[in-house]
Scaffold this motif. Structure first.
Motif, PDB file in Angstrom:
ATOM      1  N   GLY B 112      -4.322  -2.672  -9.625  1.00  0.00           N
ATOM      2  CA  GLY B 112      -4.604  -1.231  -9.485  1.00  0.00           C
ATOM      3  C   GLY B 112      -5.660  -1.141  -8.062  1.00  0.00           C
ATOM      4  N   ALA B 113      -5.014  -0.164  -7.281  1.00  0.00           N
ATOM      5  CA  ALA B 113      -5.776   0.221  -6.182  1.00  0.00           C
ATOM      6  C   ALA B 113      -6.808   1.182  -6.639  1.00  0.00           C
ATOM      7  CB  ALA B 113      -4.981   0.547  -5.025  1.00  0.00           C
ATOM      8  N   ALA B 114      -7.980   1.200  -5.928  1.00  0.00           N
ATOM      9  CA  ALA B 114      -8.887   1.988  -6.302  1.00  0.00           C
ATOM     10  C   ALA B 114      -8.782   3.450  -5.413  1.00  0.00           C
ATOM     11  CB  ALA B 114     -10.260   1.585  -5.908  1.00  0.00           C
ATOM     12  N   GLU B 115      -8.037   3.319  -4.004  1.00  0.00           N
ATOM     13  CA  GLU B 115      -7.852   4.201  -3.478  1.00  0.00           C
ATOM     14  C   GLU B 115      -6.171   4.484  -3.164  1.00  0.00           C
ATOM     15  OE1 GLU B 115     -10.242   6.525  -1.878  1.00  0.00           O
ATOM     16  OE2 GLU B 115     -11.940   5.563  -2.595  1.00  0.00           O
ATOM     17  N   LYS B 116      -5.665   5.484  -3.237  1.00  0.00           N
ATOM     18  CA  LYS B 116      -4.315   5.685  -2.890  1.00  0.00           C
ATOM     19  C   LYS B 116      -3.818   5.004  -1.423  1.00  0.00           C
ATOM     20  CE  LYS B 116      -3.761   9.588  -6.252  1.00  0.00           C
ATOM     21  NZ  LYS B 116      -3.894  11.101  -6.372  1.00  0.00           N
ATOM     22  N   VAL B 119      -2.994   0.999  -1.458  1.00  0.00           N
ATOM     23  CA  VAL B 119      -2.049   0.476  -2.473  1.00  0.00           C
ATOM     24  C   VAL B 119      -1.611  -0.705  -1.926  1.00  0.00           C
ATOM     25  CG1 VAL B 119      -0.161   0.584  -3.730  1.00  0.00           C
ATOM     26  CG2 VAL B 119      -1.736   2.695  -3.808  1.00  0.00           C
TER      27      VAL B 119
END
Lengths: 194, 194
Positions: B112-116, B119
DNA sequence: AATTTTTATTGACCGCGGTCATTTTTCAGT
DNA sequence: ACTGAAAAATGACCGCGGTCAATAAAAATT
């Protein structure tokens, strides 16, 4: 056979863990530096590694004791009588486990031990969790076509999944509990036919 | 607007990734050192970090492309007509993801990426996986009281759980697939009443 | 063709986890 | 008390990921 471990050893170790707890309470887990801990404890760097295999081992202990404290509370609860109640019972644990991304990573890393000899505090809490949860699975309003242990492990798997998503930008609009509940309903209260 | 990125840049980046692939094929992922990669690529250390945010970013790319290759194959498969068939279809992916403990950790860290904006490749494969799996969930012999997307995410959660246990001394006597199957049966083919 | 601007590369340097030969402290036997 | 062995503590040192001001190379402007 005399005292294998000296009193001095215990004192030094206590000073190290205490210093670590102080640092963490001030700056969080991720920012904790071994050099800062030994500075506050008033010992040399090498001493730290005479007491802990590595930085992770200390984290394992400190995080493990926090998890155990939360599980002590959880253990006092009556078996939840509904899925929302179950989610509520699990929330404090999830809250702590996701308080920092770093903490969650440590927990995942230590959730299973590679060697039987090195089963650490966090790995123990995973076993304990299943033991707390299993009796709850015997409640009559939940599905009964699987062993309590397997149902409990499923709950654990969905919890980890929900927690992992909370660090994901694409999903973190929904709160943790809200993300878990529908999955637990599908897992513990299957409705339809196949 | 002209060519924003020079040809030289592409060449350097290709040399770096190629060198990295070589090192990994010889020593595995965990033993890969940035200094060794730049040495083989014939560039300075700083150049590496001009092309990749950090070591993890390169790993994200290299592991991501491997996962995508495996999913390309998976995509060609017809929807599995039984749980064992489903497990078989998932096995190559799980095999790779657990080929090294370090690889599994990288995957979890990047799932899962912390920031869009950030990704990365691995995070993309998690989305792709759900998209491949969801249609399979519409098969009539599986439960139909949950959306295909949720059922697919459940499969993902159980896979991760099974893979995590494979690094655990207390459970690694059972092979991966054998550990997954009973959970998928309980998840996708609930039998009893509540 | 000369000059400026932008982009890519460099390598000395830093932070921090972890090691290990050496030194200091503690304890047991006399 | 003295002495030798075991346990604990020390800090200089290493490995490796990551930074950044300086430099070189390429592209744009004149």
């Amino acid at each position: 056979m005399t005292t294998a471990v000296q009193a001095r050893t215990l004192k030094t170790r206590a000073r190290l863990t205490e210093a670590a707890r102080d640092v963490i309470s001030e700056t969080g887990y991720a920012a904790m530096r071994v050099e800062e801990v030994v500075r506050r404890a008033g010992v040399a760097k090498g001493t730290f590694f005479a007491h802990f295999r590595d930085k992770d081992a200390l984290m394992d202990q400190l995080i493990g004791e926090r998890i155990n404290a939360i599980m002590d509370d959880m253990e006092q609860l009556p078996p939840p009588s509904s899925i929302p109640a179950l989610v509520n019972a699990l929330t404090p644990l999830m809250r702590f486990m996701t308080c920092e991304r770093y903490v969650f990573e440590i927990i995942l890393r230590h959730s299973g031990a590679a060697e039987k000899k090195e089963v650490g505090p966090i790995a123990m809490t995973f076993g304990r969790f299943i033991e707390i949860l299993s009796p709850w699975m015997k409640t009559s309003h939940l599905r009964q076509d699987g062993s309590p242990g397997m149902l409990a492990e499923g709950v654990q798997a969905f919890m980890i999944n929900a927690m992992a998503l909370s660090f994901c930008a694409l999903h973190n609009d929904t709160p943790l509990e809200g993300r878990l509940q529908p999955y637990l309903e599908l897992w513990l209260l299957p409705q339809g036919k196949n």
